[in-house]
Design an enzyme around this catalytic site. Structure first.
Site, mmCIF file in Angstrom:
data_model
loop_
_atom_site.group_PDB
_atom_site.id
_atom_site.type_symbol
_atom_site.label_atom_id
_atom_site.label_comp_id
_atom_site.label_asym_id
_atom_site.label_seq_id
_atom_site.Cartn_x
_atom_site.Cartn_y
_atom_site.Cartn_z
ATOM 1 N N LEU A 1 -53.834 -7.126 -2.739
ATOM 2 C CA LEU A 1 -54.578 -7.217 -4.529
ATOM 3 C C LEU A 1 -54.657 -8.417 -5.013
ATOM 4 C CD1 LEU A 1 -53.992 -4.189 -5.943
ATOM 5 C CD2 LEU A 1 -55.874 -4.373 -5.219
ATOM 6 N N GLY B 1 -46.983 -2.586 -1.532
ATOM 7 C CA GLY B 1 -46.641 -2.208 -2.632
ATOM 8 C C GLY B 1 -48.469 -2.675 -3.292
ATOM 9 N N ASP B 2 -48.929 -3.322 -3.214
ATOM 10 C CA ASP B 2 -50.482 -3.490 -3.543
ATOM 11 C C ASP B 2 -51.663 -3.862 -2.491
ATOM 12 O OD1 ASP B 2 -49.121 -6.361 -2.709
ATOM 13 O OD2 ASP B 2 -50.338 -7.141 -4.738
ATOM 14 N N GLU B 3 -51.369 -3.714 -1.204
ATOM 15 C CA GLU B 3 -52.094 -4.039 0.478
ATOM 16 C C GLU B 3 -52.732 -2.086 0.972
ATOM 17 O OE1 GLU B 3 -50.163 -5.741 3.822
ATOM 18 O OE2 GLU B 3 -48.384 -5.782 2.335
#
Lengths: 341, 195
Positions: A201, A242-244
Site C-alpha cells: 500500500l 503490515g501493509d503488504e
C-alpha cells in the site's frame, strides 16, 4: 445335588417363577407346561395341548422342533420362536417321566432384540437371571459411547477451528504467510502454473499517523474486501506484512490478464476510504511474476522477484504495476522492473 | 472431580434457567471456559465455585439448588438415559431403594474411573428407611433427596423425604414410604426404544 428318592415337590407356580422360559411336553410332543415369559413371547392363546413345534423351531440346522428331533439333538439346543424367528434362545432339554421332555431356555446375545420386539419388563425374568444386568450394561455403555462420540466431534471442530486460525490473518480474515507458503509449495509440487502478485500500500503510514491505528485497521479490512472481490474463490489472498499483501492465481499464466487485474485493484484502492466521516487516501504499488518464467519455480525466488518488480513500481512513482523481467545482458539474473503501462 | 458431575450441574442450570444464566455462572465462578466435558476430569474446587456462583445468581440457598439438581437428573427429558439406568434397579420403589447400595459398583461397570457417593441403606421397618451418603460434594444428601423424590414419582410411590443433617457416617436422608402404589407412575420398558 439332592438326596435320592423323594420328589422335590415343586408345583407349577414354583416352576413358573424359577424358569419363566420353560416348556414341558409329553412323549407325543403335546405341551403340558409353559413358563409365563415364553407364553407371552409366543403370543398364542392356547398353548397347553399344542405341539412343541408350534411354539419353537430348531436352528443350526433349521428344523421343526418335534419331540423326536429334540431328543436326537444332544446337549445345548439352538432354538427360535416359531412365530417370530428373530427371537432366538439357547435351550437345554432333559428327559422327563413317561418319555416326555423338559426344556429350559434363555435368551442368547439377541436378548436386546427380543426385549424390544416383545416389550419385556423386569418381571419377565427370573430374579436370579443376569439378563437385566446385561441390558443395564448395554445401555450404560451406549450412553458412555454417545458422550465420547460427541466429545470427539467437539474436539474435531476445535481442531479444525485452530487449524483455520493458524492459516488466517486475524485482522483482515485473509490467509497469512504460513498459508501462502503452503499454497505455493503445493502448486509447485503439482507442477501447476500460477501467477503471483505482490502488493504494497502507498501512503498507509500517513493514514496511521494522521487518523490513528483504528483508521489504519479499518483501511486494511477494506483493502482485504477489495482483494477478495477482485479474485476468484480458488485464488489465494494473503496479508504477509503490515501493509503488504500477496495474491496467488492458480492456473493463470497470462501476464496481460494479471496486469489488468492489478490495474483494477489499484484503481479501486485509489478511491478514498471513509472512516468515521474522514477520507483515508491510499493507493497501491504492485509487482507481478509468473511461474512460467522459471524452468524450476521456487517459492522464495518468485516472492523475491515479485518484490523486486514491486519496488520498481514504487520507484516509478507509485500506483502502478510492473511485471518482473530479467534485465538484458545481466547474467546474474539481477532484476529490473519493466513498466508495461 | 469427574466431568460427569460438573456437566450434570451445567446441564441442570442451562436446561432449567437458560444459557444466559449458565454464562453468568461461568463468569462469576471465573471458569475461563464455557462448559465442562463429561469425559474429562476437573479440579474439585471448580465444582464448589460453580455451585456457589449458581446459588448467588439464582438467589437461592445452595441446598435448594442441590435438591433441584437431583430432581432434574431424573425428571428432565434431556437426561432420560440416567432415569432409565436408575429404573434398572428394581421393579418397585422399595426394590430400587435396596439397589442403591449397588449403584457405585454398577456405575463403575460402565465407567471404571467414576467415584459415586458411597450409599449405605437401612430398612428401619414399617416403611421407614435411612440412607447415609458420603461423597466429595458437601450437601450431596440434598441431591439425593431431590433424586429420590423424582424417582418416587416415577414409580408412583408416595414418600416423605427429609435431609436429617450429618453424623459420623455421612449425610443422613430419611425416607418414609406412605403408599408404594399411590399413583400409576411412569412406564419402564427394558428396551430403550420403547421408553
Amino acid at each position: 445335588m439332592r438326596a435320592p428318592g423323594p420328589d422335590i415337590g415343586l408345583g407349577p407356580e414354583a416352576l413358573d417363577r424359577l424358569m419363566p422360559l420353560h416348556l414341558a411336553c409329553d412323549a407325543r410332543g403335546h405341551v403340558v407346561s409353559v413358563g409365563p415369559t415364553l407364553a407371552k413371547l409366543s403370543g398364542r392363546r392356547r398353548l397347553i395341548g399344542a405341539q412343541v413345534q408350534e411354539i419353537l423351531a430348531l436352528r443350526r440346522p433349521a428344523a421343526p422342533a418335534t419331540v423326536e428331533a429334540l431328543r436326537l439333538r444332544a446337549g445345548t439346543l439352538a432354538l427360535a420362536l416359531a412365530t417370530d424367528p428373530a427371537v432366538t434362545f439357547r435351550g437345554l432339554a432333559v428327559p422327563s417321566a413317561g418319555g416326555g421332555l423338559f426344556l429350559n431356555l434363555s435368551f442368547g446375545i439377541g436378548v436386546t432384540e427380543a426385549v424390544r420386539r416383545h416389550s419385556l419388563t423386569v418381571e419377565d425374568f427370573a430374579a436370579t437371571d443376569l439378563t437385566v444386568e446385561m441390558l443395564y450394561l448395554v445401555e450404560a455403555k451406549s450412553a458412555v459411547m454417545d458422550e465420547l462420540r460427541s466429545l470427539n466431534q467437539r474436539l474435531q471442530g476445535a481442531r479444525e477451528a485452530a487449524e483455520e486460525r493458524a492459516l488466517t490473518d486475524q485482522l483482515t480474515g485473509l490467509r497469512n504467510r504460513r498459508a501462502l507458503d503452503l499454497q505455493m509449495k503445493a502448486l509447485i509440487g503439482q507442477g501447476m502454473v500460477f501467477g503471483l502478485m505482490h502488493i504494497d500500500l502507498d501512503f498507509f503510514k500517513q493514514v496511521n499517523d494522521t487518523h490513528g491505528h483504528a483508521a489504519g485497521d479499518h483501511v486494511l479490512r477494506e483493502v482485504a474486501r477489495v482483494l477478495r472481490e477482485e479474485t476468484r474463490a480458488s485464488d489465494l489472498a494473503a496479508r504477509v506484512g503490515g501493509d503488504e499483501f500477496v495474491l496467488v492465481f492458480p492456473g493463470l499464466a497470462d501476464a496481460a490478464r494479471l496486469v489488468r487485474i492489478a490495474r483494477r485493484i489499484i484503481a479501486r484502492l485509489s478511491r478514498p476510504i471513509d472512516y468515521e466521516g474522514r477520507a483515508c487516501r491510499i493507493s497501491a504499488s504492485i509487482g507481478v511474476t509468473l511461474s512460467a518464467y522459471y524452468d524450476r519455480p521456487e517459492a522464495e525466488r518468485m516472492l523475491f522477484d515479485a518484490d523486486a518488480a514491486l519496488y520498481a513500481s514504487k520507484r516509478a512513482g507509485r500506483a502502478q504495476v510492473q511485471l518482473f523481467t530479467r534485465s538484458d545482458g545481466d547474467t546474474d539474473g539481477a532484476l529490473a522492473g519493466r513498466d508495461i503501462a | 472431580m469427574h466431568g460427569l458431575f460438573n456437566r450434570a450441574i451445567q446441564c441442570f442450570l442451562r436446561d432449567t434457567y437458560g444459557p444466559a444464566l449458565w454464562l453468568a455462572v461461568t463468569r462469576r465462578a471465573q471458569l475461563g471456559f464455557e462448559g465442562f466435558e463429561t469425559m474429562l476430569t476437573y479440579d474439585p474446587s471448580l465444582t464448589e465455585a460453580v455451585l456457589a456462583a449458581a446459588a448467588t445468581e439464582l438467589n437461592r440457598p445452595r441446598d435448594t439448588v442441590l435438591e433441584d439438581l437431583g430432581t432434574y437428573l431424573v425428571s428432565h427429558p434431556n437426561v432420560e438415559a440416567l432415569r432409565r439406568l436408575l429404573r434398572f434397579g428394581g421393579a418397585s420403589f422399595v426394590d430400587f431403594l435396596y439397589s442403591l447400595e449397588d449403584l457405585p459398583d454398577r456405575a463403575r461397570l460402565a465407567l471404571p474411573e467414576l467415584e459415586l457417593p458411597a450409599l449405605e441403606f437401612a430398612d428401619l421397618g414399617e416403611g421407614h428407611f435411612r440412607l447415609r451418603c458420603r461423597g466429595h460434594v458437601r450437601g450431596i444428601g440434598h441431591v439425593v433427596v431431590g433424586l429420590l423424590r423424582a424417582m418416587a414419582d416415577d414409580y408412583g410411590a408416595l414418600v416423605l423425604l427429609d435431609h436429617a443433617g450429618s453424623d459420623s457416617g455421612g449425610e443422613v436422608v430419611t425416607i418414609d414410604l406412605l403408599d408404594h402404589s399411590h399413583a400409576s407412575g411412569r412406564r419402564f420398558h427394558l428396551s430403550a426404544d420403547l421408553g
